[in-house]
Design an enzyme around this catalytic site. Structure first.
Site, short mmCIF file in Angstrom:
data_model
loop_
_atom_site.label_atom_id
_atom_site.label_comp_id
_atom_site.label_asym_id
_atom_site.label_seq_id
_atom_site.Cartn_x
_atom_site.Cartn_y
_atom_site.Cartn_z
N GLU A 20 -10.54 -9.57 94.83
CA GLU A 20 -10.27 -8.62 93.73
C GLU A 20 -10.58 -9.28 92.39
O GLU A 20 -10.72 -10.49 92.28
CB GLU A 20 -8.81 -8.17 93.74
CG GLU A 20 -8.51 -6.98 94.64
CD GLU A 20 -8.95 -5.65 94.04
OE1 GLU A 20 -9.62 -5.65 92.98
OE2 GLU A 20 -8.63 -4.60 94.63
N ARG A 106 4.37 -5.48 93.28
CA ARG A 106 3.61 -6.53 92.60
C ARG A 106 2.67 -5.87 91.61
O ARG A 106 2.45 -4.65 91.64
CB ARG A 106 2.81 -7.38 93.58
CG ARG A 106 1.74 -6.61 94.35
CD ARG A 106 0.76 -7.58 95.01
NE ARG A 106 -0.15 -6.94 95.96
CZ ARG A 106 -1.25 -6.28 95.64
NH1 ARG A 106 -1.59 -6.11 94.37
NH2 ARG A 106 -2.02 -5.75 96.58
N ASP A 126 3.51 -1.79 100.31
CA ASP A 126 3.39 -1.02 101.54
C ASP A 126 2.84 0.37 101.19
O ASP A 126 3.57 1.28 100.83
CB ASP A 126 4.75 -0.90 102.23
CG ASP A 126 4.66 -0.23 103.59
OD1 ASP A 126 3.59 0.33 103.93
OD2 ASP A 126 5.68 -0.25 104.32
N ASP A 209 -11.47 2.47 93.62
CA ASP A 209 -10.80 1.18 93.45
C ASP A 209 -11.16 0.61 92.08
O ASP A 209 -11.27 1.34 91.10
CB ASP A 209 -11.18 0.24 94.60
CG ASP A 209 -10.08 -0.72 94.97
OD1 ASP A 209 -9.47 -1.31 94.06
OD2 ASP A 209 -9.83 -0.92 96.17
#
Length: 302
Positions: A20, A106, A126, A209
Protein backbone atom coordinates in the site's frame (compact mmCIF):
# COMPACT_ATOMS: atom_id res chain seq x y z
CA UNK A 1 -11.16 3.67 -23.66
CA UNK A 2 -9.15 0.53 -22.91
CA UNK A 3 -5.42 1.12 -23.30
CA UNK A 4 -2.83 -1.50 -24.23
CA UNK A 5 -0.14 -0.50 -21.76
CA UNK A 6 2.39 -3.01 -20.49
CA UNK A 7 2.89 -3.14 -16.72
CA UNK A 8 6.35 -4.31 -15.65
CA UNK A 9 6.71 -6.31 -12.44
CA UNK A 10 9.46 -5.01 -10.18
CA UNK A 11 10.94 -8.26 -8.90
CA UNK A 12 13.52 -6.38 -6.81
CA UNK A 13 10.65 -4.98 -4.75
CA UNK A 14 9.86 -8.51 -3.53
CA UNK A 15 6.40 -9.73 -2.71
CA UNK A 16 4.14 -8.13 -0.11
CA UNK A 17 1.01 -9.35 1.62
CA UNK A 18 -0.80 -6.00 1.53
CA UNK A 19 1.33 -3.54 -0.42
CA UNK A 20 0.00 0.00 0.00
CA UNK A 21 0.78 3.72 -0.10
CA UNK A 22 3.50 4.10 -2.77
CA UNK A 23 5.32 7.45 -2.47
CA UNK A 24 7.98 8.66 -4.89
CA UNK A 25 10.84 10.43 -3.12
CA UNK A 26 12.45 12.71 -5.72
CA UNK A 27 15.51 13.46 -3.58
CA UNK A 28 16.46 9.78 -3.47
CA UNK A 29 15.21 8.57 -6.87
CA UNK A 30 13.41 5.96 -4.81
CA UNK A 31 9.95 4.50 -4.29
CA UNK A 32 8.62 3.94 -0.78
CA UNK A 33 5.58 1.86 0.17
CA UNK A 34 4.25 -0.17 3.11
CA UNK A 35 3.28 -3.77 3.76
CA UNK A 36 0.53 -3.41 6.34
CA UNK A 37 0.40 -6.84 8.04
CA UNK A 38 4.20 -7.12 7.85
CA UNK A 39 4.38 -3.87 9.89
CA UNK A 40 6.98 -2.48 7.54
CA UNK A 41 8.03 0.44 5.37
CA UNK A 42 9.98 -0.49 2.23
CA UNK A 43 12.20 1.52 -0.09
CA UNK A 44 13.39 0.56 -3.56
CA UNK A 45 16.17 2.65 -5.12
CA UNK A 46 15.13 2.12 -8.70
CA UNK A 47 18.40 2.50 -10.62
CA UNK A 48 20.39 0.44 -8.11
CA UNK A 49 17.59 -2.11 -7.55
CA UNK A 50 18.47 -1.80 -3.87
CA UNK A 51 15.74 -2.66 -1.39
CA UNK A 52 15.63 -1.58 2.26
CA UNK A 53 12.95 -2.59 4.77
CA UNK A 54 12.17 -1.11 8.19
CA UNK A 55 10.09 -3.05 10.74
CA UNK A 56 7.83 -1.63 13.46
CA UNK A 57 5.89 -2.81 16.49
CA UNK A 58 2.52 -2.11 14.90
CA UNK A 59 1.02 -1.94 11.43
CA UNK A 60 1.92 0.99 9.17
CA UNK A 61 -0.82 1.97 6.73
CA UNK A 62 0.17 5.29 5.14
CA UNK A 63 3.19 7.59 5.07
CA UNK A 64 4.29 11.03 3.91
CA UNK A 65 7.62 12.85 4.15
CA UNK A 66 8.58 16.24 5.53
CA UNK A 67 11.26 18.44 3.98
CA UNK A 68 13.94 16.92 6.23
CA UNK A 69 13.17 13.39 5.05
CA UNK A 70 11.39 12.33 8.23
CA UNK A 71 8.12 10.43 7.96
CA UNK A 72 4.65 11.09 9.31
CA UNK A 73 2.70 7.84 9.39
CA UNK A 74 -0.80 6.62 10.09
CA UNK A 75 -0.40 3.40 12.07
CA UNK A 76 -2.63 1.17 14.19
CA UNK A 77 -2.95 3.35 17.25
CA UNK A 78 -2.37 6.87 15.93
CA UNK A 79 -0.25 9.29 13.94
CA UNK A 80 3.49 8.81 14.41
CA UNK A 81 6.75 10.57 13.61
CA UNK A 82 9.15 8.04 12.10
CA UNK A 83 12.90 8.28 11.63
CA UNK A 84 14.48 5.87 9.14
CA UNK A 85 18.19 5.13 8.89
CA UNK A 86 20.05 3.70 5.91
CA UNK A 87 21.17 0.80 8.07
CA UNK A 88 17.58 -0.46 8.41
CA UNK A 89 17.03 0.89 11.91
CA UNK A 90 13.80 2.78 12.58
CA UNK A 91 12.25 4.69 15.46
CA UNK A 92 8.65 5.82 15.90
CA UNK A 93 7.08 8.29 18.33
CA UNK A 94 3.34 8.75 18.68
CA UNK A 95 2.22 12.32 17.99
CA UNK A 96 -1.57 12.05 18.28
CA UNK A 97 -4.38 9.51 18.40
CA UNK A 98 -8.11 9.65 17.75
CA UNK A 99 -10.72 8.21 20.05
CA UNK A 100 -11.53 5.01 18.19
CA UNK A 101 -15.29 4.29 18.42
CA UNK A 102 -14.85 0.53 17.96
CA UNK A 103 -12.31 -2.18 18.68
CA UNK A 104 -9.95 -3.59 16.07
CA UNK A 105 -9.44 -0.31 14.19
CA UNK A 106 -6.40 1.21 12.49
CA UNK A 107 -5.52 3.96 10.08
CA UNK A 108 -5.73 3.13 6.39
CA UNK A 109 -5.24 5.43 3.38
CA UNK A 110 -3.57 8.82 3.77
CA UNK A 111 -1.41 11.57 2.24
CA UNK A 112 -0.77 15.32 2.40
CA UNK A 113 -2.92 17.96 0.75
CA UNK A 114 -1.33 20.63 -1.46
CA UNK A 115 -0.69 22.83 1.60
CA UNK A 116 1.15 20.08 3.47
CA UNK A 117 -1.48 18.96 5.97
CA UNK A 118 -1.44 15.20 6.58
CA UNK A 119 -4.80 13.47 6.15
CA UNK A 120 -5.58 9.84 7.01
CA UNK A 121 -8.67 7.75 7.57
CA UNK A 122 -9.54 4.90 9.89
CA UNK A 123 -11.37 1.61 9.46
CA UNK A 124 -12.44 -1.51 11.34
CA UNK A 125 -9.98 -4.13 10.16
CA UNK A 126 -12.56 -6.92 9.98
CA UNK A 127 -14.27 -5.90 6.75
CA UNK A 128 -16.89 -8.64 7.15
CA UNK A 129 -18.47 -6.50 9.89
CA UNK A 130 -19.13 -3.67 7.40
CA UNK A 131 -18.84 -1.26 10.31
CA UNK A 132 -19.24 2.45 9.40
CA UNK A 133 -17.03 3.45 12.35
CA UNK A 134 -14.28 4.81 10.11
CA UNK A 135 -13.54 8.50 9.70
CA UNK A 136 -11.17 10.91 7.96
CA UNK A 137 -8.86 13.07 10.08
CA UNK A 138 -6.63 16.07 9.43
CA UNK A 139 -3.23 16.41 11.13
CA UNK A 140 -2.20 20.01 10.55
CA UNK A 141 1.18 21.71 10.32
CA UNK A 142 0.99 22.60 14.03
CA UNK A 143 0.75 18.93 14.97
CA UNK A 144 -2.94 19.02 15.94
CA UNK A 145 -5.20 16.10 15.04
CA UNK A 146 -8.73 17.16 14.17
CA UNK A 147 -12.04 15.65 15.16
CA UNK A 148 -13.52 13.49 12.38
CA UNK A 149 -13.83 15.61 9.24
CA UNK A 150 -15.77 12.95 7.32
CA UNK A 151 -17.38 10.08 9.24
CA UNK A 152 -19.54 7.03 8.55
CA UNK A 153 -16.85 5.31 6.44
CA UNK A 154 -16.49 1.55 6.21
CA UNK A 155 -13.20 1.21 4.30
CA UNK A 156 -11.72 4.67 3.77
CA UNK A 157 -9.58 5.02 0.65
CA UNK A 158 -8.85 7.00 -2.50
CA UNK A 159 -7.67 10.24 -0.90
CA UNK A 160 -6.34 12.78 -3.44
CA UNK A 161 -6.49 16.45 -4.42
CA UNK A 162 -6.86 18.26 -7.73
CA UNK A 163 -3.75 20.08 -9.03
CA UNK A 164 -4.99 23.43 -7.72
CA UNK A 165 -6.00 21.90 -4.39
CA UNK A 166 -9.63 23.04 -4.57
CA UNK A 167 -11.17 19.57 -4.98
CA UNK A 168 -10.67 16.70 -2.55
CA UNK A 169 -11.41 13.10 -3.53
CA UNK A 170 -12.25 10.28 -1.12
CA UNK A 171 -13.57 6.77 -1.64
CA UNK A 172 -15.07 3.93 0.34
CA UNK A 173 -13.81 0.68 -1.13
CA UNK A 174 -16.01 -1.68 0.88
CA UNK A 175 -18.09 -3.96 -1.39
CA UNK A 176 -21.25 -2.40 0.03
CA UNK A 177 -20.10 1.12 -0.94
CA UNK A 178 -17.76 1.24 -4.00
CA UNK A 179 -18.13 5.02 -4.25
CA UNK A 180 -15.70 7.85 -4.98
CA UNK A 181 -16.79 11.26 -3.68
CA UNK A 182 -15.59 14.74 -4.55
CA UNK A 183 -15.65 17.73 -2.20
CA UNK A 184 -15.10 21.41 -2.86
CA UNK A 185 -12.05 22.12 -0.72
CA UNK A 186 -10.93 25.37 0.93
CA UNK A 187 -7.11 25.31 0.68
CA UNK A 188 -6.69 28.08 3.24
CA UNK A 189 -8.58 26.38 6.06
CA UNK A 190 -8.30 22.75 4.97
CA UNK A 191 -12.08 22.36 5.07
CA UNK A 192 -14.04 20.20 2.61
CA UNK A 193 -17.59 21.12 1.68
CA UNK A 194 -20.49 18.68 1.23
CA UNK A 195 -19.68 15.43 -0.55
CA UNK A 196 -21.03 14.56 -3.97
CA UNK A 197 -20.79 11.31 -5.93
CA UNK A 198 -17.88 11.52 -8.36
CA UNK A 199 -17.77 7.89 -9.54
CA UNK A 200 -19.99 4.94 -8.61
CA UNK A 201 -18.04 1.78 -9.38
CA UNK A 202 -21.20 -0.27 -9.31
CA UNK A 203 -21.49 1.04 -12.90
CA UNK A 204 -17.94 0.00 -13.81
CA UNK A 205 -15.75 -2.72 -12.31
CA UNK A 206 -13.96 -3.50 -9.06
CA UNK A 207 -13.75 -1.48 -5.83
CA UNK A 208 -12.14 1.99 -5.71
CA UNK A 209 -8.97 1.57 -3.67
CA UNK A 210 -6.00 3.99 -3.50
CA UNK A 211 -5.68 6.74 -6.07
CA UNK A 212 -3.55 9.45 -7.67
CA UNK A 213 -4.25 12.62 -9.66
CA UNK A 214 -2.24 13.43 -12.81
CA UNK A 215 -1.12 16.81 -14.17
CA UNK A 216 -4.28 17.00 -16.31
CA UNK A 217 -6.39 16.81 -13.15
CA UNK A 218 -7.65 13.31 -13.92
CA UNK A 219 -8.24 10.84 -11.09
CA UNK A 220 -6.67 7.36 -11.31
CA UNK A 221 -8.20 4.74 -9.03
CA UNK A 222 -7.07 1.16 -8.47
CA UNK A 223 -10.03 -1.09 -9.21
CA UNK A 224 -9.39 -3.72 -6.56
CA UNK A 225 -10.65 -7.24 -7.35
CA UNK A 226 -10.82 -6.31 -11.05
CA UNK A 227 -7.11 -5.98 -11.90
CA UNK A 228 -7.65 -2.59 -13.49
CA UNK A 229 -6.63 1.05 -13.31
CA UNK A 230 -9.46 3.45 -14.10
CA UNK A 231 -8.90 7.09 -15.08
CA UNK A 232 -11.73 9.56 -14.58
CA UNK A 233 -11.75 13.10 -15.94
CA UNK A 234 -12.48 15.99 -13.56
CA UNK A 235 -16.10 15.71 -14.74
CA UNK A 236 -16.29 12.14 -13.45
CA UNK A 237 -16.22 10.51 -16.89
CA UNK A 238 -14.25 7.29 -17.38
CA UNK A 239 -11.81 7.88 -20.24
CA UNK A 240 -9.16 5.17 -19.77
CA UNK A 241 -8.93 1.63 -18.44
CA UNK A 242 -5.66 -0.30 -18.09
CA UNK A 243 -5.47 -4.02 -17.29
CA UNK A 244 -2.89 -5.20 -14.76
CA UNK A 245 -1.35 -8.65 -14.17
CA UNK A 246 -2.44 -8.63 -10.51
CA UNK A 247 -6.08 -8.89 -9.47
CA UNK A 248 -5.95 -6.60 -6.43
CA UNK A 249 -4.21 -3.29 -7.17
CA UNK A 250 -4.25 -1.21 -4.00
CA UNK A 251 -2.76 2.24 -4.70
CA UNK A 252 -0.87 4.09 -7.42
CA UNK A 253 1.65 6.94 -7.48
CA UNK A 254 3.53 8.81 -10.19
CA UNK A 255 7.31 8.73 -10.05
CA UNK A 256 10.53 8.65 -11.99
CA UNK A 257 12.61 11.67 -12.90
CA UNK A 258 9.91 13.04 -15.21
CA UNK A 259 6.95 11.79 -13.12
CA UNK A 260 5.71 9.80 -16.11
CA UNK A 261 5.97 6.36 -14.52
CA UNK A 262 2.94 5.09 -12.64
CA UNK A 263 3.82 2.70 -9.81
CA UNK A 264 1.11 0.37 -8.51
CA UNK A 265 1.18 -1.65 -5.29
CA UNK A 266 -0.91 -4.80 -5.03
CA UNK A 267 -2.35 -7.19 -2.46
CA UNK A 268 -1.79 -10.94 -2.31
CA UNK A 269 -5.16 -12.59 -1.59
CA UNK A 270 -5.37 -15.29 1.04
CA UNK A 271 -6.63 -17.81 -1.52
CA UNK A 272 -6.13 -18.30 -5.25
CA UNK A 273 -3.21 -15.89 -5.44
CA UNK A 274 -1.42 -15.71 -8.77
CA UNK A 275 2.35 -15.40 -9.23
CA UNK A 276 1.93 -11.62 -9.74
CA UNK A 277 -0.24 -10.77 -6.75
CA UNK A 278 1.61 -8.81 -4.07
CA UNK A 279 4.26 -7.25 -6.31
CA UNK A 280 4.80 -3.63 -7.30
CA UNK A 281 4.28 -2.78 -10.97
CA UNK A 282 5.51 0.10 -13.12
CA UNK A 283 3.90 1.36 -16.32
CA UNK A 284 3.96 4.39 -18.61
CA UNK A 285 0.38 5.61 -19.08
CA UNK A 286 1.36 8.47 -21.41
CA UNK A 287 0.61 11.27 -18.94
CA UNK A 288 2.61 13.09 -16.29
CA UNK A 289 1.98 13.09 -12.58
CA UNK A 290 2.46 15.69 -9.85
CA UNK A 291 5.08 15.79 -7.09
CA UNK A 292 3.81 14.30 -3.84
CA UNK A 293 3.29 17.14 -1.32
CA UNK A 294 5.46 17.12 1.79
CA UNK A 295 4.23 17.58 5.33
CA UNK A 296 4.52 21.29 6.18
CA UNK A 297 5.06 20.92 9.92
CA UNK A 298 8.16 20.24 11.98
CA UNK A 299 8.35 16.55 12.86
CA UNK A 300 10.41 15.60 15.89
CA UNK A 301 13.30 13.18 15.58
CA UNK A 302 11.81 9.93 16.81
Amino acid sequence: MSAAVRAERLDAAERATVGECPVWRVQEDALYWVDIPARSIIRLEIERARRTEWAFDEQVACVAFDKAGRVVAGMESGVFAVTLSDTGDARAAKLAAPSFPATGMRFNDGRCDRQGRFWAGTMVQDMSLASPAGALYRFNEKGVLSAPVVDGLITQNGLAWSPDGTTMYLSDSHPQRRIVWAFDFDPDTGTPGPRRVFADLHHYTGRPDGAAVDADGCYWTCANDAGRLLRFTPRGELDREIALPASKPSMCAFGGGDLKTLYVTTIRPATNATDDDGYVFALNPGVQGLPEPEYAGMLPVA
